[in-house]
Design a protein around this motif. Sequence first.
Motif, PDB file in Angstrom:
ATOM      1  N   GLY A 213       8.960  10.506  22.002  1.00 22.67           N
ATOM      2  CA  GLY A 213       9.566   9.332  21.383  1.00 22.67           C
ATOM      3  C   GLY A 213       8.670   8.686  20.353  1.00 22.67           C
ATOM      4  O   GLY A 213       9.111   8.309  19.261  1.00 22.67           O
ATOM      5  N   ILE A 214       7.384   8.568  20.697  1.00 21.77           N
ATOM      6  CA  ILE A 214       6.433   7.941  19.770  1.00 21.77           C
ATOM      7  C   ILE A 214       6.126   8.862  18.598  1.00 21.77           C
ATOM      8  O   ILE A 214       6.105   8.443  17.441  1.00 21.77           O
ATOM      9  N   ALA A 215       5.889  10.147  18.884  1.00 21.57           N
ATOM     10  CA  ALA A 215       5.481  11.089  17.840  1.00 21.57           C
ATOM     11  C   ALA A 215       6.557  11.295  16.791  1.00 21.57           C
ATOM     12  O   ALA A 215       6.255  11.410  15.597  1.00 21.57           O
ATOM     13  N   PHE A 216       7.827  11.319  17.221  1.00 26.81           N
ATOM     14  CA  PHE A 216       8.913  11.674  16.314  1.00 26.81           C
ATOM     15  C   PHE A 216       9.821  10.509  15.958  1.00 26.81           C
ATOM     16  O   PHE A 216      10.867  10.701  15.333  1.00 26.81           O
ATOM     17  N   HIS A 217       9.448   9.273  16.387  1.00 26.78           N
ATOM     18  CA  HIS A 217      10.233   8.080  16.060  1.00 26.78           C
ATOM     19  C   HIS A 217      11.697   8.279  16.455  1.00 26.78           C
ATOM     20  O   HIS A 217      12.625   7.986  15.699  1.00 26.78           O
ATOM     21  N   THR A 218      11.876   8.783  17.667  1.00 29.58           N
ATOM     22  CA  THR A 218      13.188   9.147  18.179  1.00 29.58           C
ATOM     23  C   THR A 218      13.252   8.815  19.661  1.00 29.58           C
ATOM     24  O   THR A 218      12.272   9.005  20.394  1.00 29.58           O
TER      25      THR A 218
END
Length: 430
Positions: A213-218
Amino acid sequence: MVSDRPLKVALLGCGVVGSQVARLMTTHADDLAARIGAPVELAGVAVRRPAKARGGVAPHLVTSDAAGLVGRGDIDVVVELIGGIEPARGLINAAFDAGASVVTANKALLAQDGPALHAAAEEHGADLYFEAAVAGAIPLLRPLRESLAGDKVNRVLGIVNGTTNFILDRMESSGAGYGEALEEATALGYAEADPTADVEGFDAAAKAAILAGIAFHTRVRLDDVHREGITEVTAADIASARKMGCTVKLLAICERAEDGRSVTARVHPAMIPLGHPLASVREAYNAVFVEADAAGQLMFYGPGAGGAPTASAVLGDLVAACRNKLGGGRGPGESAYAALPVSPMGEVVTRYHISLDVVDKPGVLAQCATVFADHGVSIDTVRQTGKDGEAQLVVVTHRAPDAALSGTVEALRRMDTVHGVASIMRVEGE
């Protein structure tokens, strides 16, 4: 200059980590006040059994009324170390309602309800910090969320569960079977009495959801993460990996698709080359390998669990939350603007190591090779051993979609000349 008004902290839970947080708040009180700009006061500690003696915590601070402590109205930061979904979720929301910021290590709750918690924090102008939820003392989430905010992260590959890493390390170094290695991990305190969350991959899957979630802004939920544990890993798998110049690790893998239009998140045991940095991570340590466009390859390594290491991460978040309270600002909230779809495991492309028990007679290898070809799975290497009419085929494939592998395995199992599929393991890190 240090303000005279203390910032009040409510601690929910005083177990292995909570007791260390309370201790560090006391022993480092002067340093914390200097770093924050105001004293930090432990206003109360909520526990299930208040009568139990807790060294380092004044008895008058201990209460069983967690809701009452959180809702007092004068609490600046709530540190939630209870774990699980409820009552933790209700207490965190109550903290936001009362105007407090929250520091938590609750990976399960964040993986399940992270978006709702972030929304509640934003609605009330509060902070939600959770560095300790993934990889203990290792500073990982803040670099992903802040230091790499201007970069594009393509892959996060890591060992995020110390219990399983210890077990697999023992299986490799001593030749022990899974059961024997688990017994040692339990005796040393690395594994819980009920190790299911660790050995079946639930713990690592929750962390993978947070990382993705944090790495891919998803937004990535726990249900989006493909999960396999280590209970089926055998000494034969470890030996096969060694022959390939690999070792076996339980990996959390979060990847952006090559076209950038989707992401995947998965947890499973895998063979990785001995030359990969993660291969040298031993005992109960954690390590995470991050690949980004501009920064290149980064590795974060350290103790991933334990009272003092995890408390270190909690205290770091506490300092940040208190500074924001004092300055009237907020830290970074949820970043889910990309809203990329999470692809199913069947679309993941990787290599595979497959062991087959077959009849030892001419033509069997050719029959098996035909099945691989029919499903679009190209074979890289084959090793065959046989004795007394029985043989074992060890096949390593080229990269192929996971769905193609599943179809191949099902077809192999239906063959009269294949007595069984002994093991299937992915090959990563190349």
